[in-house]
Scaffold this motif. Structure first.
Motif, PDB file in Angstrom:
ATOM      1  N   LEU A 141       2.550 -27.287   1.241  1.00 43.44           N
ATOM      2  CA  LEU A 141       1.332 -26.843   0.569  1.00 43.44           C
ATOM      3  C   LEU A 141       1.704 -26.029  -0.668  1.00 43.44           C
ATOM      4  N   MET A 142       1.109 -26.391  -1.787  1.00 40.18           N
ATOM      5  CA  MET A 142       1.245 -25.634  -3.030  1.00 40.18           C
ATOM      6  C   MET A 142      -0.147 -25.289  -3.527  1.00 40.18           C
ATOM      7  N   ALA A 143      -0.223 -24.343  -4.444  1.00 40.27           N
ATOM      8  CA  ALA A 143      -1.535 -23.918  -4.933  1.00 40.27           C
ATOM      9  C   ALA A 143      -1.493 -23.645  -6.423  1.00 40.27           C
ATOM     10  N   ILE A 144      -2.589 -23.933  -7.083  1.00 39.92           N
ATOM     11  CA  ILE A 144      -2.802 -23.524  -8.468  1.00 39.92           C
ATOM     12  C   ILE A 144      -3.686 -22.285  -8.422  1.00 39.92           C
ATOM     13  N   ILE A 145      -3.181 -21.200  -8.967  1.00 42.08           N
ATOM     14  CA  ILE A 145      -3.852 -19.900  -8.853  1.00 42.08           C
ATOM     15  C   ILE A 145      -4.207 -19.375 -10.236  1.00 42.08           C
ATOM     16  N   GLU A 146      -5.350 -18.773 -10.338  1.00 47.04           N
ATOM     17  CA  GLU A 146      -5.816 -18.219 -11.611  1.00 47.04           C
ATOM     18  C   GLU A 146      -5.128 -16.889 -11.897  1.00 47.04           C
ATOM     19  N   MET A 147      -4.686 -16.697 -13.147  1.00 49.59           N
ATOM     20  CA  MET A 147      -4.082 -15.427 -13.542  1.00 49.59           C
ATOM     21  C   MET A 147      -5.128 -14.321 -13.537  1.00 49.59           C
ATOM     22  N   ARG A 148      -4.675 -13.090 -13.434  1.00 47.84           N
ATOM     23  CA  ARG A 148      -5.576 -11.950 -13.484  1.00 47.84           C
ATOM     24  C   ARG A 148      -5.528 -11.277 -14.849  1.00 47.84           C
ATOM     25  N   ALA A 149      -6.642 -10.661 -15.215  1.00 45.90           N
ATOM     26  CA  ALA A 149      -6.735  -9.996 -16.515  1.00 45.90           C
ATOM     27  C   ALA A 149      -5.825  -8.769 -16.555  1.00 45.90           C
ATOM     28  N   ASP A 150      -5.229  -8.526 -17.732  1.00 45.99           N
ATOM     29  CA  ASP A 150      -4.358  -7.366 -17.916  1.00 45.99           C
ATOM     30  C   ASP A 150      -5.183  -6.177 -18.391  1.00 45.99           C
ATOM     31  N   LYS A 151      -5.805  -5.485 -17.451  1.00 43.05           N
ATOM     32  CA  LYS A 151      -6.638  -4.333 -17.792  1.00 43.05           C
ATOM     33  C   LYS A 151      -6.204  -3.127 -16.968  1.00 43.05           C
ATOM     34  N   LEU A 152      -5.635  -2.150 -17.653  1.00 41.75           N
ATOM     35  CA  LEU A 152      -5.130  -0.956 -16.968  1.00 41.75           C
ATOM     36  C   LEU A 152      -6.228  -0.241 -16.193  1.00 41.75           C
ATOM     37  N   ASP A 153      -7.405  -0.160 -16.775  1.00 39.97           N
ATOM     38  CA  ASP A 153      -8.486   0.594 -16.141  1.00 39.97           C
ATOM     39  C   ASP A 153      -9.044  -0.100 -14.893  1.00 39.97           C
ATOM     40  N   ASN A 154      -8.662  -1.363 -14.674  1.00 39.17           N
ATOM     41  CA  ASN A 154      -9.127  -2.072 -13.482  1.00 39.17           C
ATOM     42  C   ASN A 154      -8.364  -1.666 -12.236  1.00 39.17           C
ATOM     43  N   VAL A 155      -7.225  -0.999 -12.411  1.00 39.63           N
ATOM     44  CA  VAL A 155      -6.380  -0.629 -11.267  1.00 39.63           C
ATOM     45  C   VAL A 155      -6.857   0.681 -10.662  1.00 39.63           C
ATOM     46  N   MET A 156      -7.168   0.633  -9.383  1.00 42.48           N
ATOM     47  CA  MET A 156      -7.577   1.838  -8.663  1.00 42.48           C
ATOM     48  C   MET A 156      -6.341   2.650  -8.301  1.00 42.48           C
ATOM     49  N   LEU A 157      -6.289   3.888  -8.775  1.00 36.92           N
ATOM     50  CA  LEU A 157      -5.138   4.749  -8.514  1.00 36.92           C
ATOM     51  C   LEU A 157      -5.397   5.666  -7.333  1.00 36.92           C
ATOM     52  N   SER A 158      -4.319   6.113  -6.705  1.00 40.11           N
ATOM     53  CA  SER A 158      -4.422   7.044  -5.584  1.00 40.11           C
ATOM     54  C   SER A 158      -4.700   8.465  -6.093  1.00 40.11           C
ATOM     55  N   GLU A 159      -4.901   9.380  -5.182  1.00 34.23           N
ATOM     56  CA  GLU A 159      -5.159  10.771  -5.573  1.00 34.23           C
ATOM     57  C   GLU A 159      -3.962  11.400  -6.274  1.00 34.23           C
ATOM     58  N   ASN A 160      -2.776  10.953  -5.884  1.00 38.18           N
ATOM     59  CA  ASN A 160      -1.547  11.458  -6.504  1.00 38.18           C
ATOM     60  C   ASN A 160      -0.753  10.261  -7.010  1.00 38.18           C
ATOM     61  N   PRO A 161      -1.184   9.670  -8.134  1.00 39.50           N
ATOM     62  CA  PRO A 161      -0.629   8.382  -8.557  1.00 39.50           C
ATOM     63  C   PRO A 161       0.850   8.425  -8.914  1.00 39.50           C
ATOM     64  N   PHE A 162       1.460   7.290  -8.670  1.00 41.22           N
ATOM     65  CA  PHE A 162       2.878   7.059  -8.954  1.00 41.22           C
ATOM     66  C   PHE A 162       2.940   5.669  -9.604  1.00 41.22           C
ATOM     67  N   ILE A 163       3.156   5.659 -10.905  1.00 36.45           N
ATOM     68  CA  ILE A 163       3.131   4.434 -11.703  1.00 36.45           C
ATOM     69  C   ILE A 163       4.533   4.169 -12.235  1.00 36.45           C
ATOM     70  N   VAL A 164       4.922   2.905 -12.261  1.00 36.61           N
ATOM     71  CA  VAL A 164       6.226   2.518 -12.804  1.00 36.61           C
ATOM     72  C   VAL A 164       6.012   1.641 -14.035  1.00 36.61           C
ATOM     73  N   LEU A 165       6.799   1.900 -15.073  1.00 40.91           N
ATOM     74  CA  LEU A 165       6.780   1.089 -16.285  1.00 40.91           C
ATOM     75  C   LEU A 165       8.154   0.441 -16.462  1.00 40.91           C
ATOM     76  N   PHE A 166       8.162  -0.855 -16.758  1.00 36.74           N
ATOM     77  CA  PHE A 166       9.405  -1.588 -17.024  1.00 36.74           C
ATOM     78  C   PHE A 166       9.321  -2.093 -18.458  1.00 36.74           C
ATOM     79  N   ASP A 167      10.166  -1.549 -19.319  1.00 37.28           N
ATOM     80  CA  ASP A 167      10.127  -1.848 -20.750  1.00 37.28           C
ATOM     81  C   ASP A 167      10.882  -3.140 -21.063  1.00 37.28           C
ATOM     82  N   ARG A 168      10.169  -4.150 -21.509  1.00 31.47           N
ATOM     83  CA  ARG A 168      10.729  -5.418 -21.983  1.00 31.47           C
ATOM     84  C   ARG A 168      11.730  -6.068 -21.018  1.00 31.47           C
ATOM     85  N   PRO A 169      11.356  -6.300 -19.759  1.00 38.21           N
ATOM     86  CA  PRO A 169      12.299  -6.930 -18.832  1.00 38.21           C
ATOM     87  C   PRO A 169      12.746  -8.292 -19.348  1.00 38.21           C
TER      88      PRO A 169
END
Length: 276
Positions: free
Chosen positions: A96-124
């Motif tokens: 079984l394989m699937a074609i999946i729709e990409m998700r929008a790149d919107k930072l504000d759409n991400v629900m953060l925790s009370e004490n957020p921990f975010i990781v950034l990867f520069d130009r992998p």
């Protein structure tokens, strides 16, 4: 459930192939092709839009039949065994394989925790490193991973595979404009008291275990070859390093290995129970 049969390498089959191999075509269609039980289970569990399933109707397990019957798709495709084998990248052809729709790149759409921990990867620049970074972020409790600049394709099959099911669990947002990123960080600093941006460097800076990692933060990891972008370094509140043995020949860690060490130190200081 609508279903159509494919018997040859027609235009539809060729579209399946380019979704696997052609970055530009993936973004043109806003879709990507996925195979593997773990990946498909996590995609469904995390409410990704499954547009189509691809399968040989005569070779389906109970799991695959249940997936096809339960998931609402636009159109499914039945292929003969030889075309399934050609399309699959696995030694044992995926059922079984699937074609999946990409998700929008919107930072504000991400629900953060009370004490957020975010990781950034520069130009992998390495697919395996990006996949491993996603997996480590998920395993060690990061709220999201941000990818900056021109990088390997997030939706490349090798990235999805190396991230395993974590690809569909962890929010990963691509940011191409540094101004957008800095505006987002400024909003976080206004929203969370003591929000800290921590950059990483191979040079002899502050040892990571001396830094206070218990407050809301963003950990910035640099490109595999060039390190962290100068603009990002200047925007950081603190630059840290992983101390290495004085006897060591090595002068730095692989970026995904370094990220795992740093993220573990964050969770250690916070005393987070990762099983919760």
């Amino acid at each position: 459930m609508k279903e159509t049969k494919i018997f040859s390498k027609n235009n539809t089959f060729q579209k399946f192939e380019v979704l696997k191999t052609n970055r530009n075509k993936r973004y043109k269609y806003n879709e990507f092709l996925v195979e593997g039980v773990r990946s498909l289970n996590e995609a469904v569990r995390n409410d990704w839009k499954i547009k189509s399933f691809i399968y040989d109707k005569n070779k389906l397990s109970g799991w695959a039949e249940d997936m096809i019957n339960k998931v609402n798709t636009d159109l499914n495709f039945c292929l003969p065994p030889e075309l399934m084998k050609e399309l699959s990248e696995k030694e044992d052809t995926s059922e079984l394989m699937a074609i999946i729709e990409m998700r929008a790149d919107k930072l504000d759409n991400v629900m953060l925790s009370e004490n957020p921990f975010i990781v950034l990867f520069d130009r992998p620049s390495n697919k395996g490193n990006l996949g491993t970074m996603i997996r480590s972020c998920d395993a060690l409790g990061a709220d999201m991973l941000i990818i900056t600049g021109h990088s390997v394709d997030l939706y490349d099959a090798d990235v999805v595979v190396s991230a395993m099911g974590s690809f569909f669990k962890l929010p990963v947002i691509r940011v191409f404009d540094n101004k957008v990123l800095f505006e987002y960080i400024d909003k976080l600093k206004n929203r969370y008291a003591n929000f800290t941006t921590i950059g990483t460097t191979a040079h002899n800076e502050n040892p990571i275990y001396y830094a206070n990692l218990t407050s809301p933060l963003m950990l910035m990891m640099g490109n595999e070859t060039m390190g962290l972008n100068k603009a990002f370094k200047e925007y950081c509140d603190l630059l840290c390093t992983i101390p290495m043995s004085e006897k060591s020949y090595a002068t730095s860690f692989n970026v995904s290995c370094a990220a795992s060490i740093l993220m573990y130190e964050i969770t250690r200081q916070r005393g987070i129970n990762l099983k919760k």
